[in-house]
Structure formats: C-alpha cells, structure tokens
Design an enzyme around this catalytic site. Sequence first.
Site, PDB file in Angstrom:
ATOM      1  CG  HIS A 138      44.143  43.970  43.583  1.00 28.99           C
ATOM      2  ND1 HIS A 138      44.122  45.181  42.539  1.00 28.99           N
ATOM      3  CD2 HIS A 138      42.931  43.441  43.508  1.00 28.99           C
ATOM      4  CE1 HIS A 138      43.053  44.965  41.995  1.00 28.99           C
ATOM      5  NE2 HIS A 138      42.119  44.007  42.396  1.00 28.99           N
TER       6      HIS A 138
ATOM      7  CB  SER B 133      34.023  43.379  34.547  1.00 31.06           C
ATOM      8  OG  SER B 133      34.528  44.445  34.600  1.00 31.06           O
TER       9      SER B 133
ATOM     10  CE  LYS C 209      38.873  46.522  42.951  1.00 33.43           C
ATOM     11  NZ  LYS C 209      39.116  46.764  41.555  1.00 33.43           N
TER      12      LYS C 209
ATOM     13  CG  ASN D 239      39.211  44.325  46.482  1.00 39.00           C
ATOM     14  OD1 ASN D 239      39.357  44.686  47.207  1.00 39.00           O
ATOM     15  ND2 ASN D 239      40.403  44.286  45.484  1.00 39.00           N
TER      16      ASN D 239
ATOM     17  CD  GLU E  56      42.367  48.104  41.693  1.00 37.74           C
ATOM     18  OE1 GLU E  56      42.091  48.118  42.895  1.00 37.74           O
ATOM     19  OE2 GLU E  56      41.644  47.908  41.030  1.00 37.74           O
TER      20      GLU E  56
ATOM     21  N   GLY F 241      37.063  46.541  36.579  1.00 38.32           N
ATOM     22  CA  GLY F 241      36.423  47.646  36.465  1.00 38.32           C
ATOM     23  C   GLY F 241      36.046  48.519  35.334  1.00 38.32           C
TER      24      GLY F 241
ATOM     25  CD  GLU G 151      41.315  40.539  40.554  1.00 36.99           C
ATOM     26  OE1 GLU G 151      39.958  40.489  40.859  1.00 36.99           O
ATOM     27  OE2 GLU G 151      42.161  41.331  40.908  1.00 36.99           O
TER      28      GLU G 151
HETATM   29  P1  13P Z   1      35.852  44.648  39.446  1.00 40.91           P
HETATM   30  O1  13P Z   1      35.055  43.586  39.733  1.00 40.91           O
HETATM   31  O2  13P Z   1      35.095  45.966  39.728  1.00 40.91           O
HETATM   32  O3  13P Z   1      36.104  44.605  37.766  1.00 40.91           O
HETATM   33  O4  13P Z   1      37.251  44.406  40.028  1.00 40.91           O
HETATM   34  C1  13P Z   1      37.969  43.423  40.119  1.00 40.91           C
HETATM   35  C2  13P Z   1      38.754  43.467  41.196  1.00 40.91           C
HETATM   36  O5  13P Z   1      39.929  43.990  40.999  1.00 40.91           O
HETATM   37  C3  13P Z   1      38.765  42.589  42.402  1.00 40.91           C
HETATM   38  O6  13P Z   1      39.997  42.431  43.171  1.00 40.91           O
END
Ligand code: 13P
Length: 247
Positions: free
Chosen positions: A94, A212, A11, A9, A96, A172, A166
């Site tokens: 997601h 992560s 982002k 992803n 976010e 992150g 997740e």
């Molecule tokens: P990270 O791997 O940067 O923690 O992000 C995970 C994520 O949100 C994937 O959709």
Amino acid sequence: MRKTIVAGNWKMNKTPKEAVELANSLKDKVNGGAADVVLCVPFVDLIPVLEAVKDTNIAVGAQNLHFEDSGAFTGEISAKMLTEIGVKYVIIGHSERRAYFAETDEIVNKKTLKAIAAGLTPIICVGETLTQREQGVTIELVRLQTKIALQGVSGGAAKSAVIAYEPIWAIGTGKTATNQEAQDVCAAIRQVVKEIYDAATAEAIRIQYGGSVNAGNAKDLFAMADIDGGLVGGASLKAEFEQIVNF
Ligand code: 13P
C-alpha cells in the site's frame, strides 16, 4: 468473465470491539451479492472479525505481512500466522506502507511471493504521486511497480492475484481519478501482465481501482472495461460500504 472484488481497507481504524460492531452491521447487507467482498482489518481485529463473518461469504484480509517465515523480526506477522486463523487475502505495498515504512518494490515482490506460497491472495498496490502524474510518468511507473511485484510469480498464481491501482493523490482526498483516467492505467496494468505472461493471464487477473471510492462513483468506475472492483478506504468504515458492494 472476471468477478468484481470489493475490499475494504480499514487501515489503522477500529478496536476489536468496534470492529465486531462494524462487521456485524455490514455482514447481512454485503453478503451474497454479485461481488467478492473482503474486509482488510488491523491484525488484532482479524480473529474477532473472522468469527463475526464466519457463516457468510465475506472474506477477511490482513493489511501487511512479513516475507520471512519466522524469527527475530520484532513486531512483524508471518503468512502462516494469517493462514492458520483463516485469513484469505493480504494487502501488499500500500502506498502508505511505501511512504511511511520504506517499502520498496523489491520488498513488495518478496511479500507477494511469500503470500502466494502460503496460499494467500495478494492485493498488490501500485500507483503514482501527483508529481509523477504531472510529470507524465504514471504509466511507466505503474508498469515498473507491477513488473517488479510479479518477479518470479507463476502465471497460474498471477491469474488469481489482485492488483489495486491507487493513485496516491486520490487517497483520502475526496479527489477521485476520472473513470477514464482510472481505466487507462488499469488497462496498462493488464497490458503489462499480458507481456509478462499471456493473454489468458491478463484476462484472468483482477484489477481494482482505489482512491476516494464512494457510493456515488463506484458503479461507474466498476463498469469500466479493465476495472474489476475497488479497494475502499474511508467509505469502508461506514454504512455506505453496502452501496459500494451492491453497486
Ligand atoms: P480512500 O478510499 O479513503 O481514499 O482510501 C483508499 C485506500 O487507500 C484504500 O487502500
């Protein structure tokens, strides 16, 4: 036997030019391995990345879609716009998007239904905040998110869907759930799928862990009984993604 699926992803990272560079640098290294590989890239990167990976087994996914077919929805992208250019997957719900763009479980459900109707494979995200984990409601919450996301989805479609667990506190942050914490929630998701449908559907649906994931922890996470791969953020933007895919 479920095939491992590793999705990057990206982002809101990489311009079209940068996206092609990254896709080109990864493609020979992540193509043809044991896992299904998906690059979920920003909308404007979809066409150039599809072009870059066209002679490989790498699939391309979007990070969102709208649940209506067309109309006065300024700034939105429809399922048909995605399928027409060759997109195969779409991330839905997601954390976010839930946190910053007010996506509710009901919206996640509408988007899931639309994606499936269009022939896209949804990667449906669920997961708890740190507060919710500390309150001891993780399993209830993730069960609820899964149940609402799958309202009206047929068993046949659910079999080929992907759910990404997740934990928000692990995204992150460099703080990964332990293998057992991730396994416990993924097993609970599979259990709720079994309750909604049947054992065969629960056996078939693929459940990823995200939060992560890196080259150091992917192998052990993906070895857990109910974890069928990962949804990878930060590490999917680096050469490290190769090691995750070829765990
Ligand atoms: P990270 O791997 O940067 O923690 O992000 C995970 C994520 O949100 C994937 O959709």
